[in-house]
Design an enzyme around this catalytic site. Structure first.
Site, mmCIF file in Angstrom:
data_model
loop_
_atom_site.group_PDB
_atom_site.id
_atom_site.type_symbol
_atom_site.label_atom_id
_atom_site.label_comp_id
_atom_site.label_asym_id
_atom_site.label_seq_id
_atom_site.Cartn_x
_atom_site.Cartn_y
_atom_site.Cartn_z
ATOM 1 C CG ASN A 9 -1.696 1.234 1.435
ATOM 2 O OD1 ASN A 9 -1.795 2.065 0.528
ATOM 3 N ND2 ASN A 9 -2.276 1.404 2.622
ATOM 4 C CD1 TRP A 10 3.197 1.168 -3.165
ATOM 5 C CD2 TRP A 10 3.246 2.590 -4.900
ATOM 6 N NE1 TRP A 10 3.851 0.551 -4.191
ATOM 7 C CE2 TRP A 10 3.902 1.386 -5.273
ATOM 8 C CE3 TRP A 10 3.153 3.621 -5.840
ATOM 9 C CZ2 TRP A 10 4.450 1.209 -6.539
ATOM 10 C CZ3 TRP A 10 3.700 3.439 -7.112
ATOM 11 C CH2 TRP A 10 4.345 2.248 -7.442
ATOM 12 C CE LYS A 11 0.091 3.250 4.923
ATOM 13 N NZ LYS A 11 0.202 3.363 6.368
ATOM 14 C CG HIS A 95 -5.560 1.838 5.565
ATOM 15 N ND1 HIS A 95 -5.076 2.782 6.426
ATOM 16 C CD2 HIS A 95 -4.537 0.968 5.325
ATOM 17 C CE1 HIS A 95 -3.802 2.503 6.702
ATOM 18 N NE2 HIS A 95 -3.454 1.412 6.047
ATOM 19 C CD GLU A 97 -2.688 5.508 6.836
ATOM 20 O OE1 GLU A 97 -2.763 5.526 5.595
ATOM 21 O OE2 GLU A 97 -1.712 5.008 7.448
ATOM 22 C CD GLU A 167 -2.803 -2.322 7.612
ATOM 23 O OE1 GLU A 167 -1.753 -2.537 7.009
ATOM 24 O OE2 GLU A 167 -3.466 -1.277 7.466
ATOM 25 N N GLY A 173 3.250 2.544 10.694
ATOM 26 C CA GLY A 173 4.195 3.642 10.476
ATOM 27 C C GLY A 173 4.983 4.032 11.714
ATOM 28 C CB SER A 211 6.070 -1.522 11.763
ATOM 29 O OG SER A 211 5.705 -0.166 12.005
ATOM 30 N N GLY A 232 3.239 -1.066 4.178
ATOM 31 C CA GLY A 232 3.221 0.362 3.860
ATOM 32 C C GLY A 232 4.606 0.823 3.459
ATOM 33 N N GLY A 233 5.325 1.449 4.400
ATOM 34 C CA GLY A 233 6.629 2.056 4.110
ATOM 35 C C GLY A 233 7.587 1.165 3.335
HETATM 36 P P1 13P Z 1 3.579 0.560 7.548
HETATM 37 O O1 13P Z 1 4.083 -0.746 6.965
HETATM 38 O O2 13P Z 1 4.280 1.756 7.006
HETATM 39 O O3 13P Z 1 3.553 0.502 9.039
HETATM 40 O O4 13P Z 1 2.052 0.706 7.063
HETATM 41 C C1 13P Z 1 1.169 -0.336 7.234
HETATM 42 C C2 13P Z 1 -0.082 -0.024 6.522
HETATM 43 O O5 13P Z 1 -0.853 0.817 6.947
HETATM 44 C C3 13P Z 1 -0.358 -0.729 5.264
HETATM 45 O O6 13P Z 1 -1.673 -0.535 4.849
#
Ligand code: 13P
Length: 252
Positions: A9-11, A95, A97, A167, A173, A211, A232-233
């Site tokens: 997920n590149w956000k 998600h 967020e 999650e 993050g 993470s 994510g990251g």
């Molecule tokens: P991180 O891997 O950056 O913690 O993000 C997880 C995430 O929200 C994937 O959807």
């Protein structure tokens, strides 16, 4: 056998250049990955076309969010029908967020899930507790309720289009990952709830997110109820993402 999935997920990150380099690298490594692992890239909607062109069918592509409507006067929204039309196979729904920053409720998640799965895309439905909820011993209750309500619209025959991603909000993050034992315990709870809802729980892939990195993925993916990750990251770093895709135990 359940699908093993690693989804990036590149956000709200990326560019045309990154799409080309990152997906180009994944494509070049795809042949050497376990063919049983489905690799999914989920870029911002505006780059989906670029990613699909680069992917050339070697990786699946998803959309980060869809509206709950099919079409109409909803400025700024994209529908799951549109995502399917351009070649996406997956849609993230709920998600944390989206829940925290855009006020998405479990009821709205349920509406979106229904639209996504009935239209033939696979919904990756995200659930997870906050730190406060974990510290007050509410984590299992919160997550079970998110699963029950968020998936309440799924009917028999549509479960094959459902993936659940656990999650924990406090792990996203932050560099803090749930221990593999804690993650496994929550995945077992989710599978139990799915079974209780009449879903074919043993066939539904459950992903862990929060993470996940190249150095902790293997321990997570070795757990019996963890079928992959939502990254994510680390999904923005080509080598790290591909390394995570290789982190499944050999015998599964
Ligand atoms: P991180 O891997 O950056 O913690 O993000 C997880 C995430 O929200 C994937 O959807």
């Amino acid at each position: 056998m359940r699908r093993k999935i690693v989804a990036g997920n590149w956000k709200m990150n990326g560019s045309k250049d990154l799409s080309e380099k990152l997906v180009g690298y994944i494509r070049s490594e795809a042949g050497s990955l376990d063919s049983g692992v489905e690799v999914v890239v989920i870029p911002p909607a505006i780059y989906i076309g670029d990613v699909l062109r680069q992917a050339q069918d070697t990786v699946a592509v998803g959309v980060q969010n869809v509206g709950q409507w099919q079409s109409g006067a909803y400025t700024g929204e994209v529908s799951s029908e549109m995502a399917k039309d351009v070649g996406c196979r997956y849609a993230l729904v709920g998600h944390s967020e989206r829940r925290q920053l855009f006020g998405e409720t479990d009821e709205l998640v349920a509406e979106k899930v229904s639209r996504v799965v009935s239209g033939g895309l696979t919904a990756i439905v995200c659930v997870g507790e906050t730190l406060e909820e974990r510290e007050s011993a509410q984590a299992e209750i919160v997550v079970a309720s998110q699963v029950r309500t968020g998936l309440s619209t799924v009917v028999q025959g549509e479960w094959k289009n459902v993936v659940v991603a656990y999650e924990p909000v406090w792990a996203i993050g932050t560099g803090k990952t749930a221990t593999s034992d804690d993650a496994q315990a929550m995945h077992a709870v989710i599978r139990h709830v799915l079974k209780d809802m009449g879903a074919p729980a043993e066939e539904i892939s459950l992903l862990y997110g929060g993470s996940v990195k190249a150095d902790n993925a293997a321990a997570l993916f070795a757990q019996p109820d963890i079928d992959g990750g939502l990254i994510g990251g680390a999904s923005l770093v080509a080598k790290d993402f591909v390394s995570i895709c290789r982190d499944f135990p050999a015998n599964t």
